[in-house]
Design a protein around this motif. Structure first.
Motif, PDB file in Angstrom:
ATOM      1  N   ASN A 136       0.883  -1.212  -0.057  1.00 41.38           N
ATOM      2  CA  ASN A 136       0.148   0.160   0.057  1.00 41.38           C
ATOM      3  C   ASN A 136       0.762   1.108  -0.083  1.00 41.38           C
ATOM      4  O   ASN A 136       0.494   2.561  -0.568  1.00 41.38           O
ATOM      5  CB  ASN A 136      -0.919   0.106   1.238  1.00 41.38           C
ATOM      6  N   THR A 137       2.028   1.208   0.683  1.00 41.86           N
ATOM      7  CA  THR A 137       2.728   2.391   0.663  1.00 41.86           C
ATOM      8  C   THR A 137       3.516   2.587  -0.440  1.00 41.86           C
ATOM      9  O   THR A 137       3.473   3.853  -0.923  1.00 41.86           O
ATOM     10  CB  THR A 137       3.926   2.179   1.754  1.00 41.86           C
ATOM     11  N   ARG A 138       3.846   1.474  -1.427  1.00 45.15           N
ATOM     12  CA  ARG A 138       4.615   1.856  -2.735  1.00 45.15           C
ATOM     13  C   ARG A 138       3.418   2.147  -3.630  1.00 45.15           C
ATOM     14  O   ARG A 138       3.836   3.122  -4.269  1.00 45.15           O
ATOM     15  CB  ARG A 138       4.967   0.194  -3.094  1.00 45.15           C
ATOM     16  N   GLN A 139       2.197   2.080  -3.472  1.00 42.22           N
ATOM     17  CA  GLN A 139       0.824   2.503  -4.241  1.00 42.22           C
ATOM     18  C   GLN A 139       0.968   3.850  -3.879  1.00 42.22           C
ATOM     19  O   GLN A 139       0.762   4.741  -4.996  1.00 42.22           O
ATOM     20  CB  GLN A 139      -0.154   1.768  -3.950  1.00 42.22           C
ATOM     21  N   GLU A 140       0.921   4.266  -2.716  1.00 43.34           N
ATOM     22  CA  GLU A 140       0.648   5.690  -2.527  1.00 43.34           C
ATOM     23  C   GLU A 140       1.714   6.645  -2.769  1.00 43.34           C
ATOM     24  O   GLU A 140       1.621   7.817  -3.386  1.00 43.34           O
ATOM     25  CB  GLU A 140       0.658   5.868  -0.873  1.00 43.34           C
ATOM     26  N   LYS A 141       3.015   6.189  -2.754  1.00 43.58           N
ATOM     27  CA  LYS A 141       4.283   6.935  -3.306  1.00 43.58           C
ATOM     28  C   LYS A 141       4.484   6.598  -4.800  1.00 43.58           C
ATOM     29  O   LYS A 141       5.463   7.186  -5.178  1.00 43.58           O
ATOM     30  CB  LYS A 141       5.325   6.369  -2.419  1.00 43.58           C
ATOM     31  N   ASN A 142       3.746   5.602  -5.510  1.00 42.03           N
ATOM     32  CA  ASN A 142       4.020   5.338  -6.867  1.00 42.03           C
ATOM     33  C   ASN A 142       5.355   5.074  -6.937  1.00 42.03           C
ATOM     34  O   ASN A 142       6.085   5.470  -7.780  1.00 42.03           O
ATOM     35  CB  ASN A 142       3.626   6.823  -7.656  1.00 42.03           C
ATOM     36  N   VAL A 143       6.024   4.113  -6.011  1.00 43.66           N
ATOM     37  CA  VAL A 143       7.228   3.608  -6.197  1.00 43.66           C
ATOM     38  C   VAL A 143       6.867   1.876  -6.452  1.00 43.66           C
ATOM     39  O   VAL A 143       7.069   1.331  -5.426  1.00 43.66           O
ATOM     40  CB  VAL A 143       8.249   3.912  -5.052  1.00 43.66           C
ATOM     41  N   LEU A 144       6.753   1.441  -7.557  1.00 43.93           N
ATOM     42  CA  LEU A 144       6.503   0.111  -7.762  1.00 43.93           C
ATOM     43  C   LEU A 144       7.710  -0.654  -8.504  1.00 43.93           C
ATOM     44  O   LEU A 144       8.473  -0.069  -9.352  1.00 43.93           O
ATOM     45  CB  LEU A 144       5.277   0.231  -8.650  1.00 43.93           C
ATOM     46  N   PRO A 145       7.895  -1.848  -8.163  1.00 45.67           N
ATOM     47  CA  PRO A 145       8.823  -2.577  -8.784  1.00 45.67           C
ATOM     48  C   PRO A 145       8.516  -3.066 -10.353  1.00 45.67           C
ATOM     49  O   PRO A 145       7.404  -3.234 -10.673  1.00 45.67           O
ATOM     50  CB  PRO A 145       8.864  -3.859  -7.955  1.00 45.67           C
ATOM     51  N   LYS A 146       9.482  -3.257 -11.036  1.00 44.26           N
ATOM     52  CA  LYS A 146       9.141  -3.842 -12.336  1.00 44.26           C
ATOM     53  C   LYS A 146       9.058  -5.203 -12.496  1.00 44.26           C
ATOM     54  O   LYS A 146       8.227  -5.702 -13.248  1.00 44.26           O
ATOM     55  CB  LYS A 146      10.447  -3.288 -13.298  1.00 44.26           C
ATOM     56  N   SER A 147       9.789  -5.789 -11.629  1.00 40.05           N
ATOM     57  CA  SER A 147       9.723  -7.496 -11.538  1.00 40.05           C
ATOM     58  C   SER A 147      10.015  -7.849  -9.987  1.00 40.05           C
ATOM     59  O   SER A 147      10.890  -7.256  -9.457  1.00 40.05           O
ATOM     60  CB  SER A 147      10.423  -8.069 -12.573  1.00 40.05           C
ATOM     61  N   VAL A 148       9.384  -8.825  -9.565  1.00 41.11           N
ATOM     62  CA  VAL A 148       9.326  -9.530  -8.318  1.00 41.11           C
ATOM     63  C   VAL A 148       9.444 -11.006  -8.448  1.00 41.11           C
ATOM     64  O   VAL A 148       8.360 -11.553  -8.747  1.00 41.11           O
ATOM     65  CB  VAL A 148       8.361  -8.977  -7.072  1.00 41.11           C
ATOM     66  N   VAL A 149      10.514 -11.725  -8.036  1.00 41.23           N
ATOM     67  CA  VAL A 149      10.530 -12.998  -8.353  1.00 41.23           C
ATOM     68  C   VAL A 149      10.812 -13.743  -6.956  1.00 41.23           C
ATOM     69  O   VAL A 149      12.165 -13.344  -6.376  1.00 41.23           O
ATOM     70  CB  VAL A 149      11.652 -13.290  -9.402  1.00 41.23           C
ATOM     71  N   ILE A 150      10.189 -14.842  -6.315  1.00 40.83           N
ATOM     72  CA  ILE A 150      10.791 -15.235  -5.335  1.00 40.83           C
ATOM     73  C   ILE A 150      10.630 -16.887  -5.721  1.00 40.83           C
ATOM     74  O   ILE A 150       9.555 -17.441  -5.904  1.00 40.83           O
ATOM     75  CB  ILE A 150       9.655 -15.181  -4.276  1.00 40.83           C
ATOM     76  N   ASN A 151      11.943 -17.469  -5.546  1.00 39.98           N
ATOM     77  CA  ASN A 151      11.942 -18.724  -5.849  1.00 39.98           C
ATOM     78  C   ASN A 151      11.934 -19.540  -4.457  1.00 39.98           C
ATOM     79  O   ASN A 151      12.685 -19.022  -3.421  1.00 39.98           O
ATOM     80  CB  ASN A 151      13.271 -19.196  -6.529  1.00 39.98           C
ATOM     81  N   SER A 152      11.497 -20.583  -4.360  1.00 31.52           N
ATOM     82  CA  SER A 152      11.421 -21.363  -2.927  1.00 31.52           C
ATOM     83  C   SER A 152      11.515 -22.855  -3.103  1.00 31.52           C
ATOM     84  O   SER A 152      11.512 -23.559  -4.191  1.00 31.52           O
ATOM     85  CB  SER A 152      10.019 -21.071  -2.336  1.00 31.52           C
ATOM     86  N   SER A 153      12.268 -23.183  -2.101  1.00 28.86           N
ATOM     87  CA  SER A 153      12.538 -24.781  -1.836  1.00 28.86           C
ATOM     88  C   SER A 153      12.293 -25.097  -0.470  1.00 28.86           C
ATOM     89  O   SER A 153      12.550 -24.469   0.688  1.00 28.86           O
ATOM     90  CB  SER A 153      13.760 -25.224  -2.262  1.00 28.86           C
ATOM     91  N   GLN A 154      11.686 -26.433  -0.286  1.00 29.76           N
ATOM     92  CA  GLN A 154      11.704 -26.913   1.217  1.00 29.76           C
ATOM     93  C   GLN A 154      12.931 -26.861   1.945  1.00 29.76           C
ATOM     94  O   GLN A 154      13.824 -27.705   1.285  1.00 29.76           O
ATOM     95  CB  GLN A 154      10.874 -28.138   1.329  1.00 29.76           C
ATOM     96  N   GLU A 155      13.149 -26.583   3.065  1.00 31.90           N
ATOM     97  CA  GLU A 155      14.446 -26.698   3.782  1.00 31.90           C
ATOM     98  C   GLU A 155      14.036 -27.356   5.005  1.00 31.90           C
ATOM     99  O   GLU A 155      13.707 -26.929   6.113  1.00 31.90           O
ATOM    100  CB  GLU A 155      14.902 -25.179   4.057  1.00 31.90           C
ATOM    101  N   GLY A 156      14.270 -28.649   4.973  1.00 31.93           N
ATOM    102  CA  GLY A 156      14.034 -29.286   6.237  1.00 31.93           C
ATOM    103  C   GLY A 156      12.765 -29.800   6.373  1.00 31.93           C
ATOM    104  O   GLY A 156      12.083 -30.007   5.454  1.00 31.93           O
ATOM    105  N   HIS A 157      12.401 -30.618   7.671  1.00 36.05           N
ATOM    106  CA  HIS A 157      11.307 -31.371   7.790  1.00 36.05           C
ATOM    107  C   HIS A 157      10.189 -30.599   8.487  1.00 36.05           C
ATOM    108  O   HIS A 157      10.453 -29.870   9.477  1.00 36.05           O
ATOM    109  CB  HIS A 157      11.338 -32.363   8.610  1.00 36.05           C
TER     110      HIS A 157
END
Length: 213
Positions: A136-157
């Protein structure tokens, strides 16, 4: 599932949630990071030069109209869909839910929207509220990312943490990447976290996100 049981669990997790760094802290407000076992979705908004126009007979009176750079529209990120495994309330369902919630966070940060994240966030999930506030803060300030990528893997049990309720703690390894327009440096980071997920009214919800050692 008892709401009081979930609420008491959320209170116990509050302190550990507040210490999470990187994307799980102030990092999401600035530049970004990359990572994981999930398929990487990237968006490249490179400018496309417009064609120079002339009149019908090709005579431009000696003065060519300057070409203008028109940025291409960012590629639309598809809305994540719940995997079939999330329909079960066992450990496999918890793992699928945790991995899906990573996609929900990625989608929400990339598109700068909060509807999907709010849908799956438990009401007392402090970290979920933090993500929503950042967006919401990014929207209000109009500071938006061009791309967000989150790659994930399970770590442990995964560990069952329920006390009269179905609550699982699923350790995850995240690689986070945020790309910005010119003027902002990209941010990349790797973090180890645990996603606490629970069954509430027959559906998986994100109860909390905590830091792993």
């Amino acid at each position: 599932m008892s709401v009081s049981l979930l609420r008491s669990y959320a209170v116990r997790r509050a302190l550990s949630v507040l210490v999470v760094a990187g994307l799980l802290g102030a990092g999401v407000t600035g530049c970004s990071n990359d990572a994981g076992a999930k398929t990487e979705n990237t968006v490249d908004a490179s400018p496309t030069p417009a064609n120079t126009t002339t009149d019908g007979d090709g005579d431009s009176d000696g003065a060519e109209e300057p070409a203008q750079d028109t940025p291409t529209e960012p590629e639309q990120r598809p809305v994540p869909e719940e995997p079939e495994a999330m329909k079960t309330g066992d450990k496999a369902g918890a793992i699928a839910a945790a991995q899906y919630f990573v996609e929900v966070i990625e989608y929400s940060m990339h598109t700068s929207t909060t509807d999907l994240l709010e849908k799956y966030s438990y009401e007392h999930c402090d970290r979920c509220s933090h993500y929503i506030e950042v967006i919401n803060t990014r929207q209000e300030k109009n500071v938006l990312p061009k791309s967000v990528v989150i790659n994930s893997s399970q770590e442990g049990h995964p560990e069952f943490r329920g006390e009269g309720a179905i609550i699982w703690r699923v350790p995850m390894h995240l690689q986070i990447s945020e790309q910005w327009e010119a003027g902002k440096e990209p941010r990349k980071e790797e973090v180890k976290v645990s996603f606490s997920v629970a069954i509430d009214n027959g559906h998986w919800v994100l109860v909390g996100v905590g830091e792993e050692d």
